[in-house]
Structures are given as structure tokens and as C-alpha cells.
Design an enzyme around this catalytic site. Structure first.
Site, PDB file in Angstrom:
ATOM      1  N   GLU A   1       0.869  -1.187   0.000  1.00  0.00           N
ATOM      2  CA  GLU A   1       0.000   0.000   0.000  1.00  0.00           C
ATOM      3  C   GLU A   1       0.901   1.230   0.000  1.00  0.00           C
ATOM      4  O   GLU A   1       1.463   1.600   1.030  1.00  0.00           O
ATOM      5  CB  GLU A   1      -0.906   0.007   1.235  1.00  0.00           C
ATOM      6  CG  GLU A   1      -1.785   1.235   1.350  1.00  0.00           C
ATOM      7  CD  GLU A   1      -2.463   1.357   2.710  1.00  0.00           C
ATOM      8  OE1 GLU A   1      -2.643   2.517   3.174  1.00  0.00           O
ATOM      9  OE2 GLU A   1      -2.804   0.330   3.318  1.00  0.00           O
TER      10      GLU A   1
ATOM     11  N   THR B   1      -3.810   6.286   1.830  1.00  0.00           N
ATOM     12  CA  THR B   1      -4.035   7.682   2.215  1.00  0.00           C
ATOM     13  C   THR B   1      -4.684   8.445   1.068  1.00  0.00           C
ATOM     14  O   THR B   1      -4.307   9.573   0.738  1.00  0.00           O
ATOM     15  CB  THR B   1      -2.727   8.374   2.664  1.00  0.00           C
ATOM     16  OG1 THR B   1      -1.954   7.478   3.447  1.00  0.00           O
ATOM     17  CG2 THR B   1      -3.039   9.592   3.539  1.00  0.00           C
TER      18      THR B   1
ATOM     19  N   LYS C   1     -11.168  -1.360   6.359  1.00  0.00           N
ATOM     20  CA  LYS C   1      -9.935  -1.119   7.104  1.00  0.00           C
ATOM     21  C   LYS C   1     -10.312  -0.603   8.496  1.00  0.00           C
ATOM     22  O   LYS C   1     -10.877   0.483   8.619  1.00  0.00           O
ATOM     23  CB  LYS C   1      -9.083  -0.087   6.363  1.00  0.00           C
ATOM     24  CG  LYS C   1      -7.855   0.406   7.123  1.00  0.00           C
ATOM     25  CD  LYS C   1      -7.147   1.477   6.306  1.00  0.00           C
ATOM     26  CE  LYS C   1      -6.023   2.128   7.089  1.00  0.00           C
ATOM     27  NZ  LYS C   1      -5.325   3.167   6.313  1.00  0.00           N
TER      28      LYS C   1
END
Length: 214
Positions: free
Chosen positions: A43, A74, A134
Site C-alpha cells: 500500500e 491515504t 480497514k
């Protein structure tokens, strides 16, 4: 079926490395070190300078290694999500849920993993097509909360990020998570240029994951 295939690869990867860095070069070296350690879930966060270019370079470099899954993290809005997807990102991760980001990911058949902390947020994310939630930050809860979330939503696929370590990874998987995200202690040596230690940490995480999944 692209989305389904990517989700399968994420589940198989099991441990997702959250890669940050102060420069493009640092991030690229860190990813190489992580993959060398056997960790295939990446990621790449958009806090990395020129993140879209880093993603494009990684996708090109690991094209012949389909087990390596490159995603963007992000991601705060749909514009950034599309930029990441156009660069080749295979999944999108956000610190919070965003409807427009969910829509753009659904349009391109790319998995969207939004950060959620409550049942209400998780329910909304599922409604907009999120297949993996998440749990962020995981350190605010701990593994015992998974059972509580899964009681009303037994079909929920959860990936905790933040607060996952070698010491508690077994507890998270025993609680029923589909994967875990790790960053802090995995990436810390990279800030000092010690990429060999990054590889060593990746190896330790994957050895633990393989032990758990036996």
C-alpha cells in the site's frame, strides 16, 4: 472479474505493507526490500512525494510477479483515487469512508478499503460496495473488538491497520480478520537507510503469517 481476482490476491498476501517515505527513491527502495522479504501486499501512501509515479513504476517493475499487489493508500478523495487508478493502482485505501471515492472505484472495478471505526460507518461502506473494511486505527480497539463488529455483520471482512505487531498478529487472525496492515515497525529502518532490516522485518512478518495459516 478483475475486482474479485485482486481481492483474492490481497487475502492471499495476508500482510499488507503500508509504505511511507520522505522521497520517491526511499519509497521505491523500501518496496523492493519488502518484496525481497516475501511480503507481496503493498500500500503506497499518497504522503510519498510523486506517489502516482512511484505506483506506475512499481506496477511496471512487478508486472511479471502477479502475486505482488500494488495499491494506493491515504487516498482522501475521488480525484486522487482516479489518479492512482490511472497510474495502475490495483486497490485504493482511505483513512476514512468517502462516497465519491467508492463510486469511482466501483466504476473501474477496483477494490476500495475505507478506514472505519463504527458499525454505522462500516454499514455505509458495505452499502457502497466496499468488500474489505480497514479498521483504523486498530490500536484504538484491539483484536477482541472483531467479534463485536461481526455479531451484527457476520459477512464483514476486516483489515486492521495501526497497532498490528508480530506479538499480536496471531490474536487478530484468530479473531477473524481477513488481512492485516503493518507500517510503523516495518518501515522504521527505511528512514535511516537500513533497507536490509526492512527485508528482515518483512521476513519475520511473513514467517509469522505462514505459521498462523498452517
Amino acid at each position: 472479474m478483475q475486482k474479485v481476482e485482486i481481492l483474492k490476491r490481497l487475502e492471499k498476501a495476508g500482510v499488507i505493507a503500508v509504505v511511507r517515505g520522505s522521497s520517491k527513491a526511499e519509497a521505491l527502495q523500501a518496496v523492493d526490500a519488502i518484496v525481497s522479504g516475501g511480503m507481496n501486499g503493498i500500500e503506497l501512501t499518497f504522503t510519498v512525494p510523486q506517489a502516482d509515479r512511484v505506483i506506475a513504476e512499481l506496477v511496471s517493475k512487478y508486472h511479471d510477479q502477479p502475486e505482488v499487489v500494488i495499491g494506493a493508500g491515504t487516498v482522501l478523495d475521488a480525484v486522487t483515487a482516479r489518479l492512482a487508478i490511472m497510474a495502475g493502482a490495483q486497490y485504493i485505501v482511505s483513512p476514512s469512508f468517502d462516497k465519491e471515492t467508492a463510486k469511482i472505484c466501483n466504476f473501474y472495478q477496483i477494490p476500495y478499503l475505507p478506514g472505519c471505526m463504527t458499525i454505522t460507518e462500516m454499514k455505509e461502506a458495505l452499502t457502497y460496495g466496499s468488500d474489505i473494511i480497514k479498521l483504523f486505527p486498530g490500536s484504538a480497539f484491539g483484536p477482541s473488538v472483531i467479534k463485536a463488529f461481526k455479531a451484527p455483520l457476520p459477512h464483514l471482512n476486516i483489515m486492521p491497520t495501526g497497532g498490528v505487531s508480530l506479538d499480536n498478529m496471531q490474536e487478530w487472525f484468530d479473531a477473524g480478520v481477513i488481512a492485516v496492515g503493518v507500517g510503523g515497525n516495518l518501515m522504521a529502518p527505511a528512514a535511516h537507510g537500513n533497507f536490509l532490516e526492512v527485508t528482515n522485518m518483512a521476513e519475520k512478518y511473513m514467517a509469522k503469517f505462514n505459521e498462523i495459516k498452517k
